[in-house]
Design a protein around this motif. Structure first.
Motif, PDB file in Angstrom:
ATOM      1  N   GLU A  63      84.140  72.903  20.250  1.00 27.26           N
ATOM      2  CA  GLU A  63      84.714  74.245  20.155  1.00 27.26           C
ATOM      3  C   GLU A  63      85.228  74.553  18.749  1.00 27.26           C
ATOM      4  O   GLU A  63      85.196  75.710  18.309  1.00 27.26           O
ATOM      5  CB  GLU A  63      85.855  74.397  21.166  1.00 27.26           C
ATOM      6  N   SER A  64      85.700  73.537  18.023  1.00 33.49           N
ATOM      7  CA  SER A  64      86.236  73.775  16.686  1.00 33.49           C
ATOM      8  C   SER A  64      85.147  74.143  15.678  1.00 33.49           C
ATOM      9  O   SER A  64      85.443  74.715  14.619  1.00 33.49           O
ATOM     10  CB  SER A  64      86.982  72.527  16.193  1.00 33.49           C
ATOM     11  N   GLN A  65      83.880  73.830  16.003  1.00 31.82           N
ATOM     12  CA  GLN A  65      82.781  74.124  15.077  1.00 31.82           C
ATOM     13  C   GLN A  65      81.777  75.132  15.610  1.00 31.82           C
ATOM     14  O   GLN A  65      80.932  75.633  14.870  1.00 31.82           O
ATOM     15  CB  GLN A  65      82.034  72.819  14.753  1.00 31.82           C
ATOM     16  N   LYS A  66      81.865  75.452  16.869  1.00 30.49           N
ATOM     17  CA  LYS A  66      80.908  76.328  17.524  1.00 30.49           C
ATOM     18  C   LYS A  66      80.960  77.735  16.935  1.00 30.49           C
ATOM     19  O   LYS A  66      82.031  78.313  16.763  1.00 30.49           O
ATOM     20  CB  LYS A  66      81.242  76.357  19.022  1.00 30.49           C
ATOM     21  N   THR A  67      79.794  78.297  16.617  1.00 33.64           N
ATOM     22  CA  THR A  67      79.743  79.637  16.026  1.00 33.64           C
ATOM     23  C   THR A  67      79.282  80.696  17.021  1.00 33.64           C
ATOM     24  O   THR A  67      79.607  81.874  16.861  1.00 33.64           O
ATOM     25  CB  THR A  67      78.788  79.644  14.815  1.00 33.64           C
ATOM     26  N   GLY A  68      78.543  80.312  18.020  1.00 31.13           N
ATOM     27  CA  GLY A  68      78.057  81.276  19.006  1.00 31.13           C
ATOM     28  C   GLY A  68      79.022  81.445  20.170  1.00 31.13           C
ATOM     29  O   GLY A  68      80.046  80.757  20.272  1.00 31.13           O
ATOM     30  N   THR A  69      78.698  82.351  21.069  1.00 31.96           N
ATOM     31  CA  THR A  69      79.542  82.620  22.245  1.00 31.96           C
ATOM     32  C   THR A  69      78.966  82.030  23.524  1.00 31.96           C
ATOM     33  O   THR A  69      79.624  82.031  24.555  1.00 31.96           O
ATOM     34  CB  THR A  69      79.721  84.136  22.432  1.00 31.96           C
ATOM     35  N   ARG A  70      77.744  81.537  23.448  1.00 27.60           N
ATOM     36  CA  ARG A  70      77.094  80.974  24.634  1.00 27.60           C
ATOM     37  C   ARG A  70      77.807  79.691  25.066  1.00 27.60           C
ATOM     38  O   ARG A  70      78.175  78.859  24.235  1.00 27.60           O
ATOM     39  CB  ARG A  70      75.628  80.677  24.334  1.00 27.60           C
ATOM     40  N   LYS A  71      77.975  79.534  26.381  1.00 27.61           N
ATOM     41  CA  LYS A  71      78.623  78.350  26.917  1.00 27.61           C
ATOM     42  C   LYS A  71      77.712  77.120  26.754  1.00 27.61           C
ATOM     43  O   LYS A  71      76.494  77.235  26.796  1.00 27.61           O
ATOM     44  CB  LYS A  71      78.961  78.540  28.402  1.00 27.61           C
ATOM     45  N   THR A  72      78.355  75.989  26.594  1.00 28.68           N
ATOM     46  CA  THR A  72      77.592  74.744  26.486  1.00 28.68           C
ATOM     47  C   THR A  72      76.934  74.418  27.821  1.00 28.68           C
ATOM     48  O   THR A  72      77.579  74.478  28.873  1.00 28.68           O
ATOM     49  CB  THR A  72      78.520  73.568  26.084  1.00 28.68           C
ATOM     50  N   ARG A  73      75.658  74.099  27.793  1.00 23.80           N
ATOM     51  CA  ARG A  73      74.944  73.790  29.031  1.00 23.80           C
ATOM     52  C   ARG A  73      75.532  72.544  29.690  1.00 23.80           C
ATOM     53  O   ARG A  73      75.961  71.605  29.009  1.00 23.80           O
ATOM     54  CB  ARG A  73      73.465  73.553  28.736  1.00 23.80           C
ATOM     55  N   LYS A  74      75.532  72.531  31.009  1.00 27.24           N
ATOM     56  CA  LYS A  74      76.100  71.400  31.744  1.00 27.24           C
ATOM     57  C   LYS A  74      75.319  70.108  31.506  1.00 27.24           C
ATOM     58  O   LYS A  74      75.882  69.018  31.597  1.00 27.24           O
ATOM     59  CB  LYS A  74      76.143  71.713  33.237  1.00 27.24           C
ATOM     60  N   ASP A  75      74.015  70.247  31.220  1.00 35.47           N
ATOM     61  CA  ASP A  75      73.196  69.042  31.015  1.00 35.47           C
ATOM     62  C   ASP A  75      72.995  68.733  29.537  1.00 35.47           C
ATOM     63  O   ASP A  75      72.125  67.935  29.177  1.00 35.47           O
ATOM     64  CB  ASP A  75      71.838  69.199  31.700  1.00 35.47           C
ATOM     65  N   ALA A  76      73.792  69.338  28.664  1.00 38.61           N
ATOM     66  CA  ALA A  76      73.645  69.111  27.226  1.00 38.61           C
ATOM     67  C   ALA A  76      74.102  67.700  26.848  1.00 38.61           C
ATOM     68  O   ALA A  76      75.033  67.153  27.450  1.00 38.61           O
ATOM     69  CB  ALA A  76      74.459  70.143  26.443  1.00 38.61           C
ATOM     70  N   VAL A  77      73.447  67.112  25.856  1.00 32.62           N
ATOM     71  CA  VAL A  77      73.885  65.831  25.314  1.00 32.62           C
ATOM     72  C   VAL A  77      75.099  66.090  24.439  1.00 32.62           C
ATOM     73  O   VAL A  77      75.014  66.765  23.417  1.00 32.62           O
ATOM     74  CB  VAL A  77      72.772  65.150  24.488  1.00 32.62           C
ATOM     75  N   LEU A  78      76.261  65.576  24.848  1.00 34.04           N
ATOM     76  CA  LEU A  78      77.502  65.817  24.117  1.00 34.04           C
ATOM     77  C   LEU A  78      77.792  64.730  23.085  1.00 34.04           C
ATOM     78  O   LEU A  78      78.444  64.991  22.073  1.00 34.04           O
ATOM     79  CB  LEU A  78      78.680  65.904  25.100  1.00 34.04           C
ATOM     80  N   VAL A  79      77.326  63.523  23.361  1.00 34.50           N
ATOM     81  CA  VAL A  79      77.601  62.403  22.466  1.00 34.50           C
ATOM     82  C   VAL A  79      76.363  61.510  22.365  1.00 34.50           C
ATOM     83  O   VAL A  79      75.706  61.237  23.371  1.00 34.50           O
ATOM     84  CB  VAL A  79      78.792  61.549  22.970  1.00 34.50           C
ATOM     85  N   ASN A  80      76.044  61.106  21.153  1.00 35.52           N
ATOM     86  CA  ASN A  80      75.047  60.054  20.941  1.00 35.52           C
ATOM     87  C   ASN A  80      75.830  58.811  20.551  1.00 35.52           C
ATOM     88  O   ASN A  80      76.387  58.747  19.447  1.00 35.52           O
ATOM     89  CB  ASN A  80      74.069  60.434  19.834  1.00 35.52           C
ATOM     90  N   GLU A  81      75.911  57.847  21.470  1.00 37.10           N
ATOM     91  CA  GLU A  81      76.706  56.655  21.202  1.00 37.10           C
ATOM     92  C   GLU A  81      75.863  55.591  20.509  1.00 37.10           C
ATOM     93  O   GLU A  81      74.798  55.221  20.989  1.00 37.10           O
ATOM     94  CB  GLU A  81      77.308  56.077  22.477  1.00 37.10           C
ATOM     95  N   LEU A  82      76.359  55.112  19.377  1.00 39.11           N
ATOM     96  CA  LEU A  82      75.692  54.054  18.617  1.00 39.11           C
ATOM     97  C   LEU A  82      76.384  52.725  18.893  1.00 39.11           C
ATOM     98  O   LEU A  82      77.600  52.623  18.781  1.00 39.11           O
ATOM     99  CB  LEU A  82      75.745  54.363  17.120  1.00 39.11           C
ATOM    100  N   LEU A  83      75.615  51.733  19.265  1.00 46.40           N
ATOM    101  CA  LEU A  83      76.130  50.376  19.453  1.00 46.40           C
ATOM    102  C   LEU A  83      75.796  49.588  18.198  1.00 46.40           C
ATOM    103  O   LEU A  83      74.620  49.431  17.845  1.00 46.40           O
ATOM    104  CB  LEU A  83      75.496  49.725  20.676  1.00 46.40           C
ATOM    105  N   VAL A  84      76.807  49.106  17.496  1.00 46.31           N
ATOM    106  CA  VAL A  84      76.625  48.428  16.214  1.00 46.31           C
ATOM    107  C   VAL A  84      77.058  46.967  16.343  1.00 46.31           C
ATOM    108  O   VAL A  84      78.184  46.684  16.772  1.00 46.31           O
ATOM    109  CB  VAL A  84      77.463  49.100  15.106  1.00 46.31           C
ATOM    110  N   THR A  85      76.184  46.041  15.967  1.00 47.20           N
ATOM    111  CA  THR A  85      76.530  44.623  16.063  1.00 47.20           C
ATOM    112  C   THR A  85      75.525  43.787  15.271  1.00 47.20           C
ATOM    113  O   THR A  85      74.671  44.322  14.554  1.00 47.20           O
ATOM    114  CB  THR A  85      76.572  44.165  17.534  1.00 47.20           C
TER     115      THR A  85
END
Length: 318
Positions: A63-85
């Motif tokens: 929300e702090s960066q969103k420029t449009g007014t369209r709601k975020t889709r329920k099936d949207a990818v919100l996070v890409n988690e990186l496993l580092v080791t």
């Protein structure tokens, strides 16, 4: 020389709560017996000083960066988690301060690449066999979520090629890990299961010596072992789409699907119990079976089919 390892997994809204519980150790794990609760206090987050609500924090970032007014889709990818080791040999050479520096330097690479404002969390786990870090990247670009554009195939290959190079520039001797379609799409659960198998074979040769698990974590259960015990297995398959030689009414090749083996072998719970019961009175087998029952390899066998479905979705989306 040790390998640099970075794995990516997509997280939607319904995934975040479970990842929060796992990363912040808010619930006891029933599927990961390798967690040493005595060392859980050694875990830390390089972004937050205390536990957070993943869904709320990610929503704030969006929300702090969103420029449009369209709601975020329920099936949207919100996070890409990186496993580092890396492998345990690499970390055995580092003292606690050097280990923390390794993860901090890794995080700085991702902050520069994806924007510091888009890093939701960076949790380091020191209470499992091999230290590793979970980095949550919110794929925001140009005022909207763009998971497919931020983490496309080219970006995944960048992680395989450039991350080890940058870490070497920072003083850590690491080789490039395996790349391409061979391992780039492994989910976190798949990767941990594979790592667990490799460490077991390296440390005590448990499955290699007793049940011969060189091809996969359960492949040797088809082999004859003392007392002529045979445990039947079946191959796991996945659906693969391809273009046939036939054409549709528009003159384009028809899309068809076929089944291909994944390399995993599935053993039913009932058949595995037969093996366990036989081992109760067999000194040669008893120790091996008890150790196997306490590994992720057995626990996660039940979920291989479900994870394969998710893996297929990930491949199609990229």
């Amino acid at each position: 020389m040790s390998f640099a390892v970075v794995r990516m997994q997509k997280m939607k809204s319904h995934d975040l709560k479970g990842i929060q519980f796992h990363n912040q150790r808010e619930r006891d794990s029933k599927t990961n017996p390798d967690i040493d609760k005595k060392k859980t206090d050694e875990n830390y987050d390089l972004v937050h000083e205390r536990k957070i609500n993943y869904n709320e924090h990610v929503k704030e970032i969006v929300e702090s960066q969103k420029t449009g007014t369209r709601k975020t889709r329920k099936d949207a990818v919100l996070v890409n988690e990186l496993l580092v080791t890396s492998d345990r040999t690499f970390f055995d050479k580092l003292n606690p301060d050097e280990t923390k520096k390794f993860f901090r330097e890794s995080l700085e690479i991702f902050e520069e690449k994806y924007g510091k404002q888009n890093i939701a969390y960076a949790t380091v786990h020191m209470d499992e066999k091999t230290p590793h870090m979970h980095v949550g990247v919110v794929p925001m670009r140009e005022g909207r979520l763009q998971g497919k554009n931020v983490f496309n195939r080219q970006e995944l290959l960048w992680l395989q090629d450039k991350f080890p190079q940058k870490m070497n520039e920072k003083g850590f001797e690491l080789e490039r890990g395996q790349s391409g379609s061979e391992r780039v799409h492994l989910s976190t659960a798949d990767f941990k299961m594979k790592t667990q198998k490799e460490e077991l074979e390296q440390d005590i040769g448990l499955l290699e010596k007793e049940i011969s698990s060189k091809k996969s974590e359960l492949s040797a259960l088809n082999e004859k072992i003392p007392d002529e015990v045979i445990v039947p297995t079946k191959k796991q398959f996945k659906k693969v789409e391809f273009e046939s030689q036939e054409k549709n009414i528009f003159g384009r090749p028809k899309k068809e699907t076929k089944k291909e083996p994944t390399g995993n072998l599935i053993v039913t719970e009932q058949d595995f119990k037969k093996l366990v019961n036989t081992a109760r009175n067999n000194k040669q087998l008893k120790g091996s079976i008890e150790k196997l029952l306490n590994t992720d390899l057995y626990q996660q066998n039940k979920h291989l089919k479900a994870e394969n479905v998710e893996l297929e979705k990930m491949n199609h989306s990229n």
